[in-house]
Design a protein around this motif. Sequence first.
Motif, PDB file in Angstrom:
ATOM      1  N   ILE A   1      47.462  44.579  37.770  1.00 15.97           N
ATOM      2  CA  ILE A   1      48.894  44.259  37.695  1.00 15.97           C
ATOM      3  C   ILE A   1      49.211  43.050  38.566  1.00 15.97           C
ATOM      4  O   ILE A   1      49.838  42.079  38.123  1.00 15.97           O
ATOM      5  CB  ILE A   1      49.731  45.480  38.134  1.00 15.97           C
ATOM      6  N   LEU A   2      48.764  43.105  39.810  1.00 17.34           N
ATOM      7  CA  LEU A   2      49.039  42.015  40.741  1.00 17.34           C
ATOM      8  C   LEU A   2      48.259  40.755  40.378  1.00 17.34           C
ATOM      9  O   LEU A   2      48.750  39.636  40.567  1.00 17.34           O
ATOM     10  CB  LEU A   2      48.702  42.456  42.167  1.00 17.34           C
ATOM     11  N   ALA A   3      47.036  40.937  39.856  1.00 16.53           N
ATOM     12  CA  ALA A   3      46.222  39.772  39.475  1.00 16.53           C
ATOM     13  C   ALA A   3      46.888  38.983  38.354  1.00 16.53           C
ATOM     14  O   ALA A   3      46.914  37.746  38.379  1.00 16.53           O
ATOM     15  CB  ALA A   3      44.829  40.221  39.054  1.00 16.53           C
ATOM     16  N   LYS A   4      47.454  39.670  37.378  1.00 12.11           N
ATOM     17  CA  LYS A   4      48.157  38.984  36.273  1.00 12.11           C
ATOM     18  C   LYS A   4      49.372  38.224  36.805  1.00 12.11           C
ATOM     19  O   LYS A   4      49.660  37.098  36.375  1.00 12.11           O
ATOM     20  CB  LYS A   4      48.574  40.000  35.204  1.00 12.11           C
TER      21      LYS A   4
ATOM     22  N   VAL B   1      47.766  35.055  47.501  1.00  6.83           N
ATOM     23  CA  VAL B   1      48.395  36.321  47.884  1.00  6.83           C
ATOM     24  C   VAL B   1      49.638  36.556  47.044  1.00  6.83           C
ATOM     25  O   VAL B   1      50.370  35.619  46.709  1.00  6.83           O
ATOM     26  CB  VAL B   1      48.769  36.314  49.386  1.00  6.83           C
ATOM     27  N   ILE B   2      49.900  37.824  46.727  1.00  7.57           N
ATOM     28  CA  ILE B   2      51.124  38.214  46.034  1.00  7.57           C
ATOM     29  C   ILE B   2      51.440  39.653  46.411  1.00  7.57           C
ATOM     30  O   ILE B   2      50.539  40.432  46.747  1.00  7.57           O
ATOM     31  CB  ILE B   2      50.991  38.062  44.501  1.00  7.57           C
ATOM     32  N   THR B   3      52.727  39.992  46.374  1.00 10.22           N
ATOM     33  CA  THR B   3      53.153  41.354  46.684  1.00 10.22           C
ATOM     34  C   THR B   3      54.003  41.902  45.548  1.00 10.22           C
ATOM     35  O   THR B   3      54.568  41.151  44.747  1.00 10.22           O
ATOM     36  CB  THR B   3      53.975  41.408  47.985  1.00 10.22           C
ATOM     37  N   ALA B   4      54.108  43.227  45.508  1.00  6.78           N
ATOM     38  CA  ALA B   4      55.037  43.909  44.607  1.00  6.78           C
ATOM     39  C   ALA B   4      56.148  44.474  45.479  1.00  6.78           C
ATOM     40  O   ALA B   4      55.934  45.441  46.212  1.00  6.78           O
ATOM     41  CB  ALA B   4      54.327  45.020  43.849  1.00  6.78           C
ATOM     42  N   PRO B   5      57.343  43.863  45.462  1.00  9.24           N
ATOM     43  CA  PRO B   5      58.417  44.324  46.339  1.00  9.24           C
ATOM     44  C   PRO B   5      58.996  45.653  45.884  1.00  9.24           C
ATOM     45  O   PRO B   5      59.018  45.971  44.690  1.00  9.24           O
ATOM     46  CB  PRO B   5      59.448  43.202  46.253  1.00  9.24           C
ATOM     47  N   ASP B   6      59.486  46.417  46.844  1.00 16.76           N
ATOM     48  CA  ASP B   6      60.191  47.650  46.545  1.00 16.76           C
ATOM     49  C   ASP B   6      61.553  47.283  45.950  1.00 16.76           C
ATOM     50  O   ASP B   6      62.311  46.552  46.572  1.00 16.76           O
ATOM     51  CB  ASP B   6      60.375  48.465  47.825  1.00 16.76           C
ATOM     52  N   PRO B   7      61.894  47.746  44.742  1.00 19.86           N
ATOM     53  CA  PRO B   7      63.169  47.351  44.127  1.00 19.86           C
ATOM     54  C   PRO B   7      64.386  47.711  44.965  1.00 19.86           C
ATOM     55  O   PRO B   7      65.405  47.008  44.927  1.00 19.86           O
ATOM     56  CB  PRO B   7      63.170  48.108  42.791  1.00 19.86           C
TER      57      PRO B   7
ATOM     58  N   LEU C   1      48.188  42.001  47.192  1.00 18.03           N
ATOM     59  CA  LEU C   1      46.848  41.558  46.812  1.00 18.03           C
ATOM     60  C   LEU C   1      46.547  40.224  47.463  1.00 18.03           C
ATOM     61  O   LEU C   1      47.402  39.325  47.491  1.00 18.03           O
ATOM     62  CB  LEU C   1      46.763  41.401  45.280  1.00 18.03           C
ATOM     63  N   LYS C   2      45.337  40.092  47.990  1.00 17.61           N
ATOM     64  CA  LYS C   2      44.804  38.800  48.402  1.00 17.61           C
ATOM     65  C   LYS C   2      43.474  38.595  47.686  1.00 17.61           C
ATOM     66  O   LYS C   2      42.578  39.443  47.754  1.00 17.61           O
ATOM     67  CB  LYS C   2      44.586  38.721  49.908  1.00 17.61           C
ATOM     68  N   ALA C   3      43.341  37.459  46.997  1.00 15.61           N
ATOM     69  CA  ALA C   3      42.108  37.132  46.270  1.00 15.61           C
ATOM     70  C   ALA C   3      41.585  35.801  46.765  1.00 15.61           C
ATOM     71  O   ALA C   3      42.351  34.843  46.894  1.00 15.61           O
ATOM     72  CB  ALA C   3      42.368  37.084  44.769  1.00 15.61           C
ATOM     73  N   TRP C   4      40.287  35.726  47.048  1.00 12.79           N
ATOM     74  CA  TRP C   4      39.704  34.484  47.535  1.00 12.79           C
ATOM     75  C   TRP C   4      38.253  34.364  47.073  1.00 12.79           C
ATOM     76  O   TRP C   4      37.633  35.336  46.650  1.00 12.79           O
ATOM     77  CB  TRP C   4      39.788  34.400  49.054  1.00 12.79           C
ATOM     78  N   ARG C   5      37.739  33.152  47.156  1.00  7.94           N
ATOM     79  CA  ARG C   5      36.381  32.842  46.698  1.00  7.94           C
ATOM     80  C   ARG C   5      35.531  32.425  47.885  1.00  7.94           C
ATOM     81  O   ARG C   5      35.960  31.615  48.709  1.00  7.94           O
ATOM     82  CB  ARG C   5      36.411  31.740  45.647  1.00  7.94           C
ATOM     83  N   ASP C   6      34.321  32.960  47.968  1.00 10.63           N
ATOM     84  CA  ASP C   6      33.365  32.580  49.006  1.00 10.63           C
ATOM     85  C   ASP C   6      32.230  31.810  48.339  1.00 10.63           C
ATOM     86  O   ASP C   6      31.316  32.405  47.764  1.00 10.63           O
ATOM     87  CB  ASP C   6      32.819  33.821  49.727  1.00 10.63           C
ATOM     88  N   PRO C   7      32.247  30.480  48.382  1.00  6.92           N
ATOM     89  CA  PRO C   7      31.229  29.693  47.670  1.00  6.92           C
ATOM     90  C   PRO C   7      29.839  29.845  48.261  1.00  6.92           C
ATOM     91  O   PRO C   7      28.840  29.604  47.568  1.00  6.92           O
ATOM     92  CB  PRO C   7      31.740  28.250  47.800  1.00  6.92           C
TER      93      PRO C   7
END
Length: 446
Positions: free
Chosen positions: A11-14, A136-142, A152-158
């Motif tokens: 969900i967060l990745a999209k 980084v992205i968050t899902a806020p509480d409505p 979510l935090k997504a990163w690449r380690d080359p």
Amino acid sequence: MATTPAEWLPILAKRLDARQKRIATNRSYANGNAPLPEMGKNTKATWKAFQKKARTNVGGLTCESLGGRMVPNGVRVGTSTTSPAVLAARRVWRDNRLDVVFADAISNMLTTSVGYLITGVRDGQPIITSEKPEQVITAPDPTQPWRARAALKAWRDPDVGLDYALVWLPGQRQLFSRKSTNDNGTPQPQVDGGWDEGAPIETFTGGVPVFVLENKDAVAEFEPHIDVIDRLNLGKLQRLVTTAMQAFKQRAIKGGLPTEDEDGNTIDWAKVFDPAPGALWDLPEGIDVWESAATDIRPLLEGEKADARDFAGVTRTPISVFIPSGENQSAEGAANAKEGEIQKAKDRIARATAPMEGSLLEAVRALGVDEGETIELLWLPPEHVSFTEKTLAAKQAKDAGMSARWIKQNIMGMSPDEIAQDEADAATDQLLSATLIGAAGGTGNA
């Protein structure tokens, strides 16, 4: 509704993938790499290089000017100046270089519309980091948008050829991983898809330790006015083109040129018209040369200044930031523009304070010294008052009965550590003065 990190990850990745284009566009307008004016698909490389000279970084200057008025200066916990929570908060500030970390988060907020702070623990010590919205992205509480129900935090380690994704829920977090490349060897183009559980779910005490700094109306400072930036860049390109064409004036021969000389030899007119310095053209009788007239570029220059003034007006940025010459604005207009930016800075400070205080509170709790006191983030005054004005205001405040500590913090803009050091130095000066007076008195009585 998703209830586990594995369910929240896609969900967060999209959502993170969906906003990448907008974030990249805002970055380009803030770092001097805005889209080239009048760009075509089949444009030659030489023309592209020329177009780059027409770009102005007014978006970046706007954010830097506003960010320069948003300077965090320290932290206060309750009313005590020596409690364990105060000392812990100051140590967190010093060890994490929060003046730099917070400045980076503010910069992300102003240039992309959103910035992030994450509080973690490493080797038993709290770590606060500024994170880019590209990762980084968050899902806020409505019901309470300032709180995150998931992040979510997504990163690449080359170096290891792997991508990582860390998902937080209240009291939970889990790490996921995948290969950085597809089966054909190309880099993974998006965050969504292909993740495996890299570690089991970890539990901790507290909520989601990801804090969001969101700009007003969820847009970058210049984002509603990108069309004005494009117009300014186009006007500059037109001026550069006109100037460049005048450097290579168009010339034409009026009258027919013979192809052979008197002896019947073919005339090489390209050699005759060699434009080398000092070259003399020997033309036959009756031949005249036409040369294109010069174009006045002053209206183009005035047009650029008008566009810059328009942009300064809609962003409430002093025109001197874009045109540093004094004759471009009246004293009253300059004062109004400065006041507008100051008010804008106060609004952005109010929006950024709560998440920054939240990251500090999480760090103090990680040290186990939370005393239930309110953590308050301190800021330098956004007015950029001169030292002379500060000292005059300090004298007036003292005459009005304000305490020395209040004056040092709210007028002189000193941090808590600077105030403590100044008070220690003042005590040392008093002790030294008393010692010297005592020694002088003793000598006089001898």
